[in-house]
Design a protein around this motif. Structure first.
Motif, PDB file in Angstrom:
ATOM      1  N   GLU A  86      -5.745   5.956  -9.211  1.00  0.00           N
ATOM      2  CA  GLU A  86      -4.430   6.230  -9.801  1.00  0.00           C
ATOM      3  C   GLU A  86      -4.436   7.450 -10.703  1.00  0.00           C
ATOM      4  OE1 GLU A  86      -2.626   3.002 -11.821  1.00  0.00           O
ATOM      5  OE2 GLU A  86      -2.600   1.668 -10.070  1.00  0.00           O
ATOM      6  N   GLY A  87      -5.509   7.668 -11.434  1.00  0.00           N
ATOM      7  CA  GLY A  87      -5.545   8.745 -12.420  1.00  0.00           C
ATOM      8  C   GLY A  87      -6.098  10.057 -11.898  1.00  0.00           C
ATOM      9  N   ALA A  88      -6.266  10.180 -10.588  1.00  0.00           N
ATOM     10  CA  ALA A  88      -6.910  11.371 -10.034  1.00  0.00           C
ATOM     11  C   ALA A  88      -5.970  12.152  -9.129  1.00  0.00           C
ATOM     12  CB  ALA A  88      -8.174  10.991  -9.278  1.00  0.00           C
ATOM     13  N   GLY A  89      -4.726  12.369  -9.582  1.00  0.00           N
ATOM     14  CA  GLY A  89      -3.823  13.228  -8.836  1.00  0.00           C
ATOM     15  C   GLY A  89      -4.359  14.647  -8.795  1.00  0.00           C
ATOM     16  N   ILE A  90      -3.948  15.402  -7.799  1.00  0.00           N
ATOM     17  CA  ILE A  90      -4.490  16.754  -7.643  1.00  0.00           C
ATOM     18  C   ILE A  90      -4.028  17.670  -8.770  1.00  0.00           C
ATOM     19  CG2 ILE A  90      -2.641  17.673  -6.183  1.00  0.00           C
ATOM     20  CD1 ILE A  90      -4.932  18.968  -4.494  1.00  0.00           C
ATOM     21  N   VAL A  91      -2.890  17.357  -9.389  1.00  0.00           N
ATOM     22  CA  VAL A  91      -2.431  18.026 -10.601  1.00  0.00           C
ATOM     23  C   VAL A  91      -2.010  16.940 -11.581  1.00  0.00           C
ATOM     24  CG1 VAL A  91      -1.689  20.157  -9.467  1.00  0.00           C
ATOM     25  CG2 VAL A  91      -0.085  18.280  -9.689  1.00  0.00           C
ATOM     26  N   GLY A 122       0.242  14.782 -14.428  1.00  0.00           N
ATOM     27  CA  GLY A 122       1.661  14.525 -14.639  1.00  0.00           C
ATOM     28  C   GLY A 122       2.206  13.313 -13.918  1.00  0.00           C
ATOM     29  N   TYR A 123       1.385  12.621 -13.122  1.00  0.00           N
ATOM     30  CA  TYR A 123       1.858  11.430 -12.420  1.00  0.00           C
ATOM     31  C   TYR A 123       0.660  10.545 -12.099  1.00  0.00           C
ATOM     32  CZ  TYR A 123       0.345  14.301  -8.445  1.00  0.00           C
ATOM     33  OH  TYR A 123      -0.382  15.097  -7.596  1.00  0.00           O
ATOM     34  N   ASP A 124       0.919   9.264 -11.847  1.00  0.00           N
ATOM     35  CA  ASP A 124      -0.116   8.316 -11.444  1.00  0.00           C
ATOM     36  C   ASP A 124       0.088   7.943  -9.984  1.00  0.00           C
ATOM     37  OD1 ASP A 124      -1.253   8.180 -14.005  1.00  0.00           O
ATOM     38  OD2 ASP A 124       0.196   6.657 -14.638  1.00  0.00           O
ATOM     39  N   LEU A 125      -0.992   7.847  -9.254  1.00  0.00           N
ATOM     40  CA  LEU A 125      -0.931   7.493  -7.835  1.00  0.00           C
ATOM     41  C   LEU A 125      -0.968   5.967  -7.691  1.00  0.00           C
ATOM     42  CD1 LEU A 125      -3.389  10.208  -6.465  1.00  0.00           C
ATOM     43  CD2 LEU A 125      -0.911  10.136  -6.144  1.00  0.00           C
ATOM     44  N   LYS A 126       0.125   5.336  -8.098  1.00  0.00           N
ATOM     45  CA  LYS A 126       0.177   3.875  -8.088  1.00  0.00           C
ATOM     46  C   LYS A 126       0.420   3.337  -6.683  1.00  0.00           C
ATOM     47  CE  LYS A 126       1.717   3.439 -12.882  1.00  0.00           C
ATOM     48  NZ  LYS A 126       2.736   2.897 -13.800  1.00  0.00           N
ATOM     49  N   LEU A 127      -0.023   2.099  -6.468  1.00  0.00           N
ATOM     50  CA  LEU A 127       0.252   1.349  -5.231  1.00  0.00           C
ATOM     51  C   LEU A 127      -0.256   2.075  -3.990  1.00  0.00           C
ATOM     52  CD1 LEU A 127       3.886   0.136  -6.032  1.00  0.00           C
ATOM     53  CD2 LEU A 127       1.742  -1.117  -6.337  1.00  0.00           C
ATOM     54  N   ASN A 128      -1.423   2.711  -4.119  1.00  0.00           N
ATOM     55  CA  ASN A 128      -2.007   3.424  -2.978  1.00  0.00           C
ATOM     56  C   ASN A 128      -1.073   4.486  -2.431  1.00  0.00           C
ATOM     57  OD1 ASN A 128      -4.625   2.572  -2.775  1.00  0.00           O
ATOM     58  ND2 ASN A 128      -4.358   1.413  -0.879  1.00  0.00           N
ATOM     59  N   SER A 129      -0.257   5.075  -3.289  1.00  0.00           N
ATOM     60  CA  SER A 129       0.560   6.216  -2.853  1.00  0.00           C
ATOM     61  C   SER A 129      -0.343   7.440  -2.755  1.00  0.00           C
ATOM     62  CB  SER A 129       1.706   6.460  -3.832  1.00  0.00           C
ATOM     63  OG  SER A 129       1.214   6.694  -5.140  1.00  0.00           O
ATOM     64  N   TYR A 130       0.168   8.494  -2.143  1.00  0.00           N
ATOM     65  CA  TYR A 130      -0.717   9.628  -1.892  1.00  0.00           C
ATOM     66  C   TYR A 130      -0.067  10.954  -2.251  1.00  0.00           C
ATOM     67  CZ  TYR A 130       1.836  10.315   2.557  1.00  0.00           C
ATOM     68  OH  TYR A 130       2.796  10.523   3.511  1.00  0.00           O
ATOM     69  N   ASP A 131      -0.938  11.924  -2.537  1.00  0.00           N
ATOM     70  CA  ASP A 131      -0.525  13.312  -2.753  1.00  0.00           C
ATOM     71  C   ASP A 131      -1.422  14.196  -1.890  1.00  0.00           C
ATOM     72  OD1 ASP A 131      -2.955  13.300  -4.070  1.00  0.00           O
ATOM     73  OD2 ASP A 131      -2.182  14.073  -5.974  1.00  0.00           O
ATOM     74  N   LEU A 132      -1.390  15.494  -2.117  1.00  0.00           N
ATOM     75  CA  LEU A 132      -2.171  16.413  -1.302  1.00  0.00           C
ATOM     76  C   LEU A 132      -3.662  16.125  -1.404  1.00  0.00           C
ATOM     77  CD1 LEU A 132      -2.228  18.901   0.539  1.00  0.00           C
ATOM     78  CD2 LEU A 132      -2.256  20.323  -1.518  1.00  0.00           C
ATOM     79  N   GLY A 133      -4.135  15.737  -2.594  1.00  0.00           N
ATOM     80  CA  GLY A 133      -5.555  15.459  -2.765  1.00  0.00           C
ATOM     81  C   GLY A 133      -6.035  14.312  -1.898  1.00  0.00           C
ATOM     82  N   VAL A 134      -5.219  13.271  -1.765  1.00  0.00           N
ATOM     83  CA  VAL A 134      -5.575  12.150  -0.895  1.00  0.00           C
ATOM     84  C   VAL A 134      -5.641  12.622   0.552  1.00  0.00           C
ATOM     85  CG1 VAL A 134      -4.899   9.841  -0.105  1.00  0.00           C
ATOM     86  CG2 VAL A 134      -4.505  10.500  -2.482  1.00  0.00           C
ATOM     87  N   ASP A 135      -4.656  13.427   0.949  1.00  0.00           N
ATOM     88  CA  ASP A 135      -4.595  13.861   2.336  1.00  0.00           C
ATOM     89  C   ASP A 135      -5.728  14.817   2.692  1.00  0.00           C
ATOM     90  OD1 ASP A 135      -2.163  13.072   4.145  1.00  0.00           O
ATOM     91  OD2 ASP A 135      -2.944  14.946   4.932  1.00  0.00           O
ATOM     92  N   ILE A 136      -6.173  15.617   1.725  1.00  0.00           N
ATOM     93  CA  ILE A 136      -7.320  16.499   1.975  1.00  0.00           C
ATOM     94  C   ILE A 136      -8.551  15.663   2.334  1.00  0.00           C
ATOM     95  CG2 ILE A 136      -8.971  18.023   0.818  1.00  0.00           C
ATOM     96  CD1 ILE A 136      -6.569  19.254  -0.653  1.00  0.00           C
ATOM     97  N   GLU A 137      -8.754  14.559   1.625  1.00  0.00           N
ATOM     98  CA  GLU A 137      -9.889  13.692   1.920  1.00  0.00           C
ATOM     99  C   GLU A 137      -9.729  13.021   3.282  1.00  0.00           C
ATOM    100  OE1 GLU A 137     -10.650  10.956  -1.251  1.00  0.00           O
ATOM    101  OE2 GLU A 137     -10.848  12.554  -2.759  1.00  0.00           O
ATOM    102  N   LEU A 138      -8.511  12.584   3.612  1.00  0.00           N
ATOM    103  CA  LEU A 138      -8.278  11.958   4.913  1.00  0.00           C
ATOM    104  C   LEU A 138      -8.556  12.948   6.041  1.00  0.00           C
ATOM    105  CD1 LEU A 138      -7.276   9.628   6.688  1.00  0.00           C
ATOM    106  CD2 LEU A 138      -4.964  10.517   6.383  1.00  0.00           C
ATOM    107  N   HIS A 139      -8.064  14.178   5.894  1.00  0.00           N
ATOM    108  CA  HIS A 139      -8.289  15.201   6.912  1.00  0.00           C
ATOM    109  C   HIS A 139      -9.783  15.445   7.104  1.00  0.00           C
ATOM    110  CE1 HIS A 139      -8.464  19.316   8.603  1.00  0.00           C
ATOM    111  NE2 HIS A 139      -7.360  18.967   9.216  1.00  0.00           N
ATOM    112  N   ASP A 140     -10.526  15.506   5.993  1.00  0.00           N
ATOM    113  CA  ASP A 140     -11.961  15.723   6.077  1.00  0.00           C
ATOM    114  C   ASP A 140     -12.643  14.571   6.795  1.00  0.00           C
ATOM    115  OD1 ASP A 140     -14.392  17.342   4.913  1.00  0.00           O
ATOM    116  OD2 ASP A 140     -14.822  15.246   4.448  1.00  0.00           O
ATOM    117  N   ALA A 141     -12.230  13.331   6.487  1.00  0.00           N
ATOM    118  CA  ALA A 141     -12.836  12.160   7.127  1.00  0.00           C
ATOM    119  C   ALA A 141     -12.587  12.162   8.629  1.00  0.00           C
ATOM    120  CB  ALA A 141     -12.284  10.878   6.498  1.00  0.00           C
TER     121      ALA A 141
END
Length: 353
Positions: free
Chosen positions: A36-41, A43-62
């Motif tokens: 939750e506390g590791a958004g790519i920038v 100002g927001y929390d990634l609650k409830l397994n929501s995603y931002d660009l940082g999450v998607d970068i990891e998914l793309h890599d996987a």
């Protein structure tokens, strides 16, 4: 969202903050467990397994690592970590505070990730399944994980999703396996990949000291020319290396900056009389902005002060990385700045080719 940082797309499983990648023989698991506390920038929390660009970068890599580094894997199961939520979709607070360009690039990259999943399923024999083991967002796109064309089997867990999920699976020609465990569904759906295929490692594209070997960018006044060097005889790894370098160039270093915008900011500083913003090639082979500045009458230009001044008024990736002081800018007979000449002057001063 202003003052956006440059984004690195280089990562690996040892640095993931939001995913777990688990390999069990012919079946791989991508487990969404968002920090939750590791958004790519900030100002927001990634609650409830929501995603931002940082999450998607990891998914793309996987997805890419499973495709190239693990030829033994025939089925990929994407699921949420235990806790009652599969994925709440794109983070609303992130979208609300983002400017238009960030939203566009975010959506573009997430679509590229879905396309990569589809392509791995269609052409590399890795069937992708979504194991919905908790509440999922509505609206037709459940998560950063799968698209209708990519998912051939859907293992729905203890909490059923709504009617939209049935429609989504029907559109995909997929199965909605409500009484079937994810492992069983994966075993049934896995593809048989060609035997004897060697893994293809994916090292960092831009490790320290790395210089692109297959691509180069040559910016002009109104366009950028990209040159691609062809393979030498027997270079079997050229195509993958070239596409990765080209992809990295267009993402990590490819946020093209309007010279006029930076020049307008520079001219607001009292020490600047005239200026031209051009590009130079840094140690990684990436184009970065440099300011060629003519001091105003009776003024002395302080490079650090001028860069800090730009930083306060522009997004971070637009600020000049270097300042070159000229007695006068090179101009045509009609008074137009010759950016090509200015670029060569800057390169000579900075010791760049």
């Amino acid at each position: 969202m202003t003052g956006q940082p440059q984004v690195s797309f280089d990562t690996d499983p040892g640095r993931y903050r939001h995913l777990r990648l688990e390999i069990d023989g012919e079946i791989a698991w991508i487990v969404l467990e968002v920090d939750e506390g590791a958004g790519i920038v900030p100002g927001y929390d990634l609650k409830l397994n929501s995603y931002d660009l940082g999450v998607d970068i990891e998914l793309h890599d996987a997805v890419q690592r499973l495709r190239f580094e693990h030829p033994e894997v025939g089925a990929v199961v994407v699921t949420g970590a235990p806790g009652g939520v599969f994925c709440a979709g794109a983070n609303i607070r992130m979208l609300a505070r983002s400017d238009h360009s960030w939203k566009v690039n975010f959506c573009k990259f997430t679509n590229e990730t879905r396309n990569a999943i589809e392509d791995a399923t269609a052409h590399s024999g890795q069937t992708c399944l979504a194991a919905i083991n908790g509440t999922a967002a509505g609206g037709g796109k459940t998560s950063p994980t799968c698209s209708p064309r990519a998912v051939r089997g859907c293992a729905v867990g203890w909490r059923r999703s709504g009617g939209w999920w049935t429609r989504w699976c029907r559109a995909a020609g997929s199965r909605r396996s409500c009484g079937c465990g994810a492992r069983e569904a994966a075993a049934r759906s896995r593809s048989v990949r060609p035997a004897g295929v060697e893994p293809v490692p994916l090292p960092p594209v831009r490790s320290e000291g790395y210089v692109y070997g297959t691509v180069a960018a040559e910016p002009g006044e109104h366009a950028v020319a990209i040159r691609v060097r062809g393979p030498e005889a027997g270079d079997e790894g050229w195509f993958l290396r070239m596409t990765r370098e080209l992809d990295d160039m267009s993402k990590g270093g490819g946020i093209w900056v309007s010279p006029m915008e930076v020049e307008a900011r520079l001219l607001q500083h009292e020490s600047v009389g005239e200026c031209a913003v051009v590009a130079y090639i840094d140690g990684d082979g990436l184009e970065k902005p440099v300011a060629c500045v003519v001091p105003a009458a009776g003024r002395v230009v302080d490079a650090r002060e001028l860069i800090a001044f730009c930083r306060d008024g522009l997004a971070s990736f637009k600020q000049p990385r270097e300042v070159v002081v000229l007695e006068e800018p090179p101009k045509t007979a009609t008074g137009k700045i010759q950016r090509g000449v200015a670029r060569r002057l800057a390169a000579d001063r900075l010791g760049k080719d």
